[in-house]
Write an enzyme that holds these catalytic residues in place. Structure first.
Site, PDB file in Angstrom:
ATOM      1  N   GLY A  38       0.817  -1.215   0.000  1.00 58.33           N
ATOM      2  CA  GLY A  38       0.000   0.000   0.000  1.00 58.33           C
ATOM      3  C   GLY A  38       0.845   1.257   0.000  1.00 58.33           C
ATOM      4  CG  LEU A  40      -1.066   1.531  -3.692  1.00 60.48           C
ATOM      5  CD1 LEU A  40      -2.342   1.092  -4.423  1.00 60.48           C
ATOM      6  CD2 LEU A  40      -0.012   0.435  -3.774  1.00 60.48           C
ATOM      7  CG  HIS A  44       3.028   0.730  -5.481  1.00 58.30           C
ATOM      8  ND1 HIS A  44       3.186   1.757  -4.579  1.00 58.30           N
ATOM      9  CD2 HIS A  44       3.643  -0.342  -4.927  1.00 58.30           C
ATOM     10  CE1 HIS A  44       3.847   1.315  -3.520  1.00 58.30           C
ATOM     11  NE2 HIS A  44       4.147   0.053  -3.708  1.00 58.30           N
ATOM     12  CE  LYS A 156      13.173   2.137  -4.211  1.00 59.80           C
ATOM     13  NZ  LYS A 156      13.097   1.376  -2.983  1.00 59.80           N
TER      14      LYS A 156
HETATM   15  P1  AMP Z   1       6.095  -2.224  -1.600  1.00 59.51           P
HETATM   16  O1  AMP Z   1       4.693  -1.737  -1.496  1.00 59.51           O
HETATM   17  O2  AMP Z   1       7.129  -1.205  -1.270  1.00 59.51           O
HETATM   18  O3  AMP Z   1       6.296  -3.563  -0.915  1.00 59.51           O
HETATM   19  O4  AMP Z   1       6.329  -2.512  -3.131  1.00 59.51           O
HETATM   20  C1  AMP Z   1       5.440  -3.313  -3.871  1.00 59.51           C
HETATM   21  C2  AMP Z   1       6.032  -3.562  -5.225  1.00 59.51           C
HETATM   22  O5  AMP Z   1       6.244  -2.302  -5.875  1.00 59.51           O
HETATM   23  C3  AMP Z   1       7.395  -4.264  -5.170  1.00 59.51           C
HETATM   24  O6  AMP Z   1       7.473  -5.234  -6.208  1.00 59.51           O
HETATM   25  C4  AMP Z   1       8.352  -3.131  -5.406  1.00 59.51           C
HETATM   26  O7  AMP Z   1       9.564  -3.542  -5.994  1.00 59.51           O
HETATM   27  C5  AMP Z   1       7.561  -2.253  -6.355  1.00 59.51           C
HETATM   28  N1  AMP Z   1       8.076  -0.879  -6.355  1.00 59.51           N
HETATM   29  C6  AMP Z   1       8.255  -0.076  -5.282  1.00 59.51           C
HETATM   30  N2  AMP Z   1       8.821   1.094  -5.659  1.00 59.51           N
HETATM   31  C7  AMP Z   1       9.008   1.009  -7.007  1.00 59.51           C
HETATM   32  C8  AMP Z   1       9.558   1.890  -7.980  1.00 59.51           C
HETATM   33  N3  AMP Z   1      10.041   3.091  -7.665  1.00 59.51           N
HETATM   34  N4  AMP Z   1       9.593   1.470  -9.258  1.00 59.51           N
HETATM   35  C9  AMP Z   1       9.116   0.240  -9.601  1.00 59.51           C
HETATM   36  N5  AMP Z   1       8.582  -0.637  -8.732  1.00 59.51           N
HETATM   37  C10 AMP Z   1       8.530  -0.251  -7.446  1.00 59.51           C
END
Ligand code: AMP
Length: 290
Positions: A38, A40, A44, A156
């Protein structure tokens, strides 16, 4: 004269329990899952749009997973913004949001977990013991609950992509893992739910991470030592900034195993960095071809 009203995007179906999910699953066709915690942001959103190209139904899971946070980490203060997240999902045409409570995902003591082995003990795993075990355990649960054909993760978190791919391979899970490129703000900072913790001055200092990676990438024709030296130079300067950037690690690794590349390495590699700015820990990386 006809009046045009901006069209309201269709709200996703919000599902809270495995039973509701199971009932819907039969009519979903080919499913792409985007697991998230979340809060987002654009990163995301890019995963959601990549997911759309792989499936009939896009499912986003929103769950702040306690198992992947260490005792002194930010589990309690991690941003939780479900209403705004549902609006983002609607704008991105997401079909289903799975937002379970902790009691749904962990109804009792979690005795059996998924161990990332030696891949889970280096870099992020060294500085965050138990992190990848928490990640793989919740990802395995999500895969079993949603039964996606495709799961989309962000580059990332490059080590996360590598350990999830390895879990899928070593445990023969019937899922295709897709990695989507890192999304950055205009100043180069990789978008992250944790960026909201940064003050303006901390954010300025934090730009050293992406600048270091860029310097490393620019030096790639000189081989591994030149790449690391160029990135290290930027980070050394940032250690003296106010507020300072305090590096946990800088490493040039094989993208599949996350072991250090050898001198003279040719082929793909990932230059990865983790650092503290104030109370906030940031990670970033760039894929390279040597
Ligand atoms: P998180 O909510 O931080 O656990 O991230 C969920 C997904 O979003 C994971 O697969 C992350 O690698 C991806 N994500 C987070 N930040 C980025 C970003 N800046 N660019 C691409 N994907 C991202």
């Amino acid at each position: 004269m006809t009046e045009t009203t901006p069209s309201t995007p269709k709200a996703p179906t919000v599902v809270r329990t495995p039973e509701e999910l199971a009932r819907l699953r039969a009519s979903m066709g080919r499913v792409a899952l985007v697991p998230t915690m979340g809060a987002l942001h654009q990163g995301h959103r890019s995963l959601m749009s990549a997911a759309r190209g792989h499936a009939d139904t896009v499912v986003v899971s929103i769950f702040v997973n306690p198992l992947q946070f260490g005792p002194n980490e930010d589990y309690d203060r991690y941003p939780r913004t479900l209403d705004a997240d549902l609006r983002v999902c609607a704008e991105e045409g997401v079909d289903v949001v799975f937002a379970p409570g902790v009691e749904v995902m962990y109804p009792g003591e979690q005795i059996v977990t998924v161990d990332a082995g030696k891949m889970g003990r280096v870099l992020e795993g060294e500085f965050r013991p138990g992190f990848f075990e928490g990640v793989l355990t919740v990802v395995a649960k999500l895969f079993n609950l949603v039964r996606p054909d495709v799961a989309v993760f962000g580059q990332k978190d490059a080590q996360q992509v590598a350990v999830v791919r390895r879990m899928v391979r070593d445990l023969c899970l019937p899922v295709t893992v897709v990695a989507a490129p890192t999304v950055r703000d205009g100043d180069g900072l990789a978008t992250s739910s944790r960026n909201v913790y940064l003050s303006a001055a901390e954010r300025d200092s934090a730009l050293a991470l992406s600048r270091a990676l860029l310097a490393g990438a620019d030096a790639s024709s000189g081989g591994p030592e030149a790449i690391l030296a160029a990135a290290r130079k930027v980070l050394d300067a940032a250690a003296g900034a106010v507020p300072p950037v305090l590096v946990d690690y800088l490493a040039l690794v094989d993208p599949a195993t996350f072991t250090d590349v050898r001198p003279g390495h040719r082929g793909s590699a990932v230059l990865a960095v983790a650092a503290w700015v104030g109370e906030t820990r940031l990670i970033d990386n760039v894929p390279l071809t040597l």
